[in-house]
Design an enzyme around this catalytic site. Sequence first.
Site, PDB file in Angstrom:
ATOM      1  N   HIS A   1     -10.219   1.042   0.570  1.00 52.14           N
ATOM      2  CA  HIS A   1     -10.383   0.106   1.376  1.00 52.14           C
ATOM      3  C   HIS A   1     -12.168   0.121   1.644  1.00 52.14           C
ATOM      4  O   HIS A   1     -12.586  -0.994   2.310  1.00 52.14           O
ATOM      5  CB  HIS A   1     -10.186   0.903   2.718  1.00 52.14           C
ATOM      6  CG  HIS A   1      -8.805   0.624   2.837  1.00 52.14           C
ATOM      7  ND1 HIS A   1      -7.816   1.524   2.481  1.00 52.14           N
ATOM      8  CD2 HIS A   1      -7.756  -0.244   3.970  1.00 52.14           C
ATOM      9  CE1 HIS A   1      -6.473   1.220   2.780  1.00 52.14           C
ATOM     10  NE2 HIS A   1      -6.543   0.163   3.506  1.00 52.14           N
TER      11      HIS A   1
ATOM     12  N   GLU B   1       0.895  -1.050   0.001  1.00 47.20           N
ATOM     13  CA  GLU B   1      -0.101   0.040  -0.065  1.00 47.20           C
ATOM     14  C   GLU B   1       0.943   1.377  -0.130  1.00 47.20           C
ATOM     15  O   GLU B   1       0.615   2.210  -0.759  1.00 47.20           O
ATOM     16  CB  GLU B   1      -1.240   0.064   1.133  1.00 47.20           C
ATOM     17  CG  GLU B   1      -2.016  -1.113   0.967  1.00 47.20           C
ATOM     18  CD  GLU B   1      -3.129  -1.045   2.447  1.00 47.20           C
ATOM     19  OE1 GLU B   1      -2.899  -0.474   3.248  1.00 47.20           O
ATOM     20  OE2 GLU B   1      -3.680  -2.138   2.324  1.00 47.20           O
TER      21      GLU B   1
END
Length: 294
Positions: free
Chosen positions: A185, A152
Amino acid sequence: MAAESTTLPPLEALPQIPVLTSVSCSFVLAVVYVGSLYVWSTKYNRDHPTTIKRRFASVSIVMFLAPLFVYFFSSPELLQREPFPKLLGFRWHGLWQATVIPYLLTALLYLGPIYVNMQNESFRSYFDLDYWRGSLSNIIWIRNHVMAPLSEEFVFRACMMPLILQSFSPLTAVFITPLFFGVAHLHHIAERLSLGMELSTSLLIGLFQFTYTTLFGFYSAYLFARTGHVIAPLLAHALCNHMGLPDVQDLWQQDLWRRVLAIILYLVGLASWIYLLPIATNPSLYDNKLYWNV
């Protein structure tokens, strides 16, 4: 005779690319990253070893492809002026500072939870070799503490921020890129629905998760822009994943005076973090003359 001025000349501004280019590339990177998690057809949930291993493979491919966006869509002038690894936050100057200082700064934010953990067995386990052996052999632990922060931060910070910073000021970029990170997310909503969770509950949890991942994204993007090192947000991300959100139930299980002390440490940690944030991330500490040119 007047004393000579010691003011340093202003840092050279980054060459610019169109806003449409940087934002489009960032959007594609976010979509590709999330899409890579679902490219596999599987009957298992996200915590099953088979699912995790497949996702490791797919996000590794995304990590391989992501730097190509920086290489092909950055300003040619910038690519000629700076080494490519430096654009991604890989450089030697200021490395040890970027490894240590932001990590300690992030730990300061968790001063209260760390104190609470020290009151129970969980803190002692950090000094147990069997704990680390078990953790390093646990694929869920590796995902949460290694692969998720690594992939990420590499995609959303090392490969996205250099593009956004070529279209916006550093402060604006810090507030733009976390939105991609937060939206990325929201796919957990679909996962919860597939497990039978009610839509309203899933949406509420998803909104809460979007909020705190976006807030962390602001901090992580700030660390990258201020230090010029990807290691700074990466280690902060791993620590935040490990600590999680404060456990209020654990706090209230303490006796009165420990509870009062813990609350004080919560507040002191937060206040100290806010005060020290601009000081501990001063670009001069990290020899960062590239991104934070405001």
